[in-house]
Scaffold this active site. Sequence first.
Site, PDB file in Angstrom:
ATOM      1  N   ALA A   1      77.659  85.277   6.947  1.00 20.10           N
ATOM      2  CA  ALA A   1      79.052  85.425   7.160  1.00 20.10           C
ATOM      3  C   ALA A   1      79.502  84.761   8.695  1.00 20.10           C
ATOM      4  O   ALA A   1      80.443  83.838   8.691  1.00 20.10           O
ATOM      5  CB  ALA A   1      79.455  86.759   7.103  1.00 20.10           C
TER       6      ALA A   1
ATOM      7  N   ASP B   1      77.505  82.513  10.536  1.00 21.75           N
ATOM      8  CA  ASP B   1      77.501  81.180  10.337  1.00 21.75           C
ATOM      9  C   ASP B   1      78.668  80.389   9.943  1.00 21.75           C
ATOM     10  O   ASP B   1      79.351  79.477  10.135  1.00 21.75           O
ATOM     11  CB  ASP B   1      76.331  80.934   9.718  1.00 21.75           C
ATOM     12  CG  ASP B   1      74.887  80.969  10.621  1.00 21.75           C
ATOM     13  OD1 ASP B   1      75.188  81.238  11.804  1.00 21.75           O
ATOM     14  OD2 ASP B   1      73.812  80.954   9.936  1.00 21.75           O
TER      15      ASP B   1
ATOM     16  N   LYS C   1      60.491  79.321  11.533  1.00 29.02           N
ATOM     17  CA  LYS C   1      61.690  79.778  12.526  1.00 29.02           C
ATOM     18  C   LYS C   1      61.386  81.168  12.228  1.00 29.02           C
ATOM     19  O   LYS C   1      62.125  81.719  11.526  1.00 29.02           O
ATOM     20  CB  LYS C   1      62.812  78.916  12.225  1.00 29.02           C
ATOM     21  CG  LYS C   1      63.936  79.613  13.208  1.00 29.02           C
ATOM     22  CD  LYS C   1      65.011  78.485  13.039  1.00 29.02           C
ATOM     23  CE  LYS C   1      66.530  78.936  13.606  1.00 29.02           C
ATOM     24  NZ  LYS C   1      66.549  80.199  14.423  1.00 29.02           N
TER      25      LYS C   1
ATOM     26  N   LYS D   1      59.571  69.706  15.421  1.00 27.22           N
ATOM     27  CA  LYS D   1      59.391  69.296  17.010  1.00 27.22           C
ATOM     28  C   LYS D   1      58.555  68.017  17.045  1.00 27.22           C
ATOM     29  O   LYS D   1      57.712  67.713  16.409  1.00 27.22           O
ATOM     30  CB  LYS D   1      59.068  70.230  17.654  1.00 27.22           C
ATOM     31  CG  LYS D   1      59.489  71.758  17.494  1.00 27.22           C
ATOM     32  CD  LYS D   1      58.582  72.746  18.361  1.00 27.22           C
ATOM     33  CE  LYS D   1      59.503  74.169  18.338  1.00 27.22           C
ATOM     34  NZ  LYS D   1      58.579  75.141  18.933  1.00 27.22           N
TER      35      LYS D   1
ATOM     36  N   LYS E   1      67.218  75.020   8.323  1.00 23.95           N
ATOM     37  CA  LYS E   1      67.755  76.345   7.857  1.00 23.95           C
ATOM     38  C   LYS E   1      67.452  76.532   6.684  1.00 23.95           C
ATOM     39  O   LYS E   1      67.730  75.718   5.756  1.00 23.95           O
ATOM     40  CB  LYS E   1      69.243  76.780   8.420  1.00 23.95           C
ATOM     41  CG  LYS E   1      69.275  76.638   9.950  1.00 23.95           C
ATOM     42  CD  LYS E   1      69.167  77.981  10.523  1.00 23.95           C
ATOM     43  CE  LYS E   1      70.287  79.025  10.545  1.00 23.95           C
ATOM     44  NZ  LYS E   1      70.107  80.329  11.405  1.00 23.95           N
TER      45      LYS E   1
ATOM     46  N   CYS F   1      59.430 113.221 -15.758  1.00 29.24           N
ATOM     47  CA  CYS F   1      59.647 114.036 -16.747  1.00 29.24           C
ATOM     48  C   CYS F   1      58.543 115.077 -17.156  1.00 29.24           C
ATOM     49  O   CYS F   1      57.464 114.579 -17.443  1.00 29.24           O
ATOM     50  CB  CYS F   1      60.395 113.518 -17.991  1.00 29.24           C
ATOM     51  SG  CYS F   1      60.531 114.542 -19.175  1.00 29.24           S
TER      52      CYS F   1
END
Length: 696
Positions: free
Chosen positions: A40, A42, A118, A302, A326, A436
Site C-alpha cells: 500500500a 509503495d 534482497k 549489481k 522487486k 473430540c
Amino acid sequence: MKTTSAALADTAAYAEAVETATKAAAAYYATGESPLDDDAYDRLVRALAAYEDEHPDEVLPDSPTGKVAGGAAVGDVPHTVPMLSLDNVFSAEQFATWAASLERRIGRPLEQWSVEPKLDGLAVAARYHDGKLVQLITRGDGSAGEDVSHAIGTIVGLPGRLDRPVTLEVRGEVLMTTAQFERANATRTGHGAAPFANPRNGAAGTLRAKDRPYTVEMTFSCYDALPLPLPLPGSGDLTGRLQDEPHSEVLAYVAGLGVHTAAGTAVPPRTVAAADQVQARVEEIAALRAELPFGIDGIVIKADLAADRRAAGSGTRAPRWAIAYKLPAVEKVTQLLAVEWNVGRTGIIAPRAVLEPVEIDGSTVTYATLHNPADITRRDLRIGDQVMVYKAGDIIPRIEAPVAHLRTGSETAIAFPEVCPQCGSGIDTSEQRWRCSRGRNCHAVASLSYAVGRDQLDIEGLGGTRAVQLVEAGLVRDFADLFSLTREQLLSLDRMGETSTDNLLAAIEQARTRPLARVLAALGVRGTGRSMSRRIARHFATMEQLRAADAEAVQQVEGIGVEKAPVIVAELAELAPLIDKLVAVGVNMTEPGATPPVAGEASDPAADAGSGPLDGMTVVVTGAMTGPLEKLSRNEMNELIERAGGKASSSVSKRTSLLVAGENAGSKRAKAEDLGIRTATPDEFADLVAAALPGD
Ligand code: IVH
C-alpha cells in the site's frame, strides 16, 4: 486514507496523500508500526511520483519521493560514504532495459553481475576497529544515521570480534528469521507487550528499543564492506582489497572474517557473466522464496567488478550500478472476521481464521490456518483485529500477527469451543491440539471421504455428497461398512441409478484387494502419512505381524523413532475394532512382495526396499509428468519408485541419486544441476522402471 495507485485527482488529494505517506514513513522508521503495509505504501508513493511528474510546480517539500527512507529517518552519526537506497524494476523487460542503459553508459557490456537476495530488514552499518565491533548505526537519511550500538550482542551473524584484527565497516540488513520472530512475539506477549506485526517490524522496533526487560534475537546479513578512513597499520592493503576487488570477493572475504552473508543460505549470491543470464537466477531465487526461513522482497542485481561500478557512478538516492528487482508483496493487512473450529477425520478440532478477503500474490485469501488454542493465546489474536497475512507460492496462508497499534478497542476475545462443534461431545484438551473425546468416531463423513480418496482405497464414485448420504442413511458408520453394502441398499438412495450403483459396487470390490499400505493409509493412523504407511507395510508384510508388534518392534521401521513408535502402537489399539471389521469383510491385509521380519532381528533396509532398477537410490520427482506417467499423482509416483526398489524423497540434497524433472520443473532442477545430480525426463524414467509400471 488513499492507498491506491489510481491517479490523484487534484492538489488537495495530492497534499493529503503526501501527509499520509510521510506519517506512514515516519512511523515505519521510528518503531516499525506503519498503518500501511509495504504494498500500500509503495502504491501511494508511485501515485505521488506520477502526480509530481505531471505537476512539477506543485511538488511539496515534504514529499517522500526521491528520498532515502521517505525522508523520515534522522540520526546524528555521519556516514563515511552515503548509505544509498536502490532503484526498482518489476519485470524481466524492465530489468533488460535498465541493464542495456547501464551498458550504454559504460560503453561496454559488463562481464560479471552479482545476483543476490534482497533481504527484508533494516539497513545498518557496523564499524569494526582492530577486529572489535565498536559501533552500530542505522541508515537514517543516508548521510547520517542513529547510533544503535546498544543492540550489539543481540544480533546473530554480527560477531563482537572478527577472526582478524582488521578495521572496516560492514553494511547489511538486520532482520528476524521466522523462528526469531515467533520467539520474539511469544516473549513479548508473555511480558504483556503487544506482538510485532511481522518480522521486519520486529527488527525495526527491536533495533531501536532500549531498556526492555527482555532481549530478543535478530540476524545480520552483510551485503557490502568498505574501508574506514583510519591510519592503521596494514589498512592500506585492506582499502585496496575492499575498493578494487570484485564485490563477490569482498563478500567472501567478509564471510571469512566471521560475519554472516547470504552465502550460507538456500539463496547464496551468485555471479553470472552476462545480463541475459540474470533472469534465470532471479527465477531460481523467486522459486525458493516461500521455503526460506527469512523474508525477501526482491533480488538485488549489481555490477560485480569495481571498475564497472566506478564507471557507472551513483545518483543522490541510489547507485547506478545496482538495481532491486522487486517481487510481488506476499503480505497484506486485512481484518480477522471470525474463527471457525473444524473437526477432522481423526477428531482433531482445528481453528481456522476467516478473513476479510484480500488479494495476495495473485490470489484471493479468505482463510488462514491457526494451529491450536495455545497458539491463538500466545499470539494475542482478537476478533476484529487487523492482521498481517502471509502467503507465498502454494503455501497455505498464515496470520503472522495482529497489527496491534491499529486496534480500536472494539476487538473481542476469540471464544474457544466448550464441546465438540461436530457432535457435542466433550473435548480432550490434554494435548496442544484439541480433540473430540469420541476421536475418529466423531466425524464419520470426514474419515470415510479420506479413506476412499485417490491415494488411499481409491474408490471412484464416492465423493463428498455420496459419503454424506451413506452416513445419514445409517448405512455406513466407517469404511468397513462399505464392503457389506447391498445393491438394494444403494438403489434406495436418492439419485442412485442402476449404472452408478453397479459402478460403485465394482469399485468397492476392487478396493477389497488393495495392498496393505493403502489400507493403513485409509485407516489414517496418526503420525503416519502415505509414504510411512508404505514403509510399515513393507516391513511387516501383514496386518497380523504389525498388530503383534510392540513399540520397540515398530521402531525397527526406518524413520520411526522413540517418539512416534508408541503413538502408532496406541493408534492401532484404538483402531482395533475397525481393523477386525475389515478382516471380517475380507479386505486384503497383506503387502504384495514383502516378507515379514524375523523376530528379534533389526530390519535390513535393503530387504525392506525390495529389489529393482532403483535399488539403493533416492529419487525426487518434480514438475508435471508426461507420457506413460502423465496420469500418476505424486503419491503414485512415490509408490512406483518404492516398488522399483528406490526411496522417494521430496527435496533435493547431496543424498539424492536421481531427479525426475517434468515440465515446468523449477528450483529443484536448478539445485540438482548445482549439485551435479543426475536428472531424467518422465519418459526416460518410465523406461527405467518399465517393469514396475502399473498396467492399464
Ligand atoms: S546493496 C548502495 N544488497 O535494500 C546500495 N541492498 O531497497 C546498497 N538490501 O538500502 C544496497 N538486501 O537496505 C543491497 N543484497 C542486498 C540487499 C540490500 C537488502 C536493502 C538495503 C537497501 C535497500 C534498498
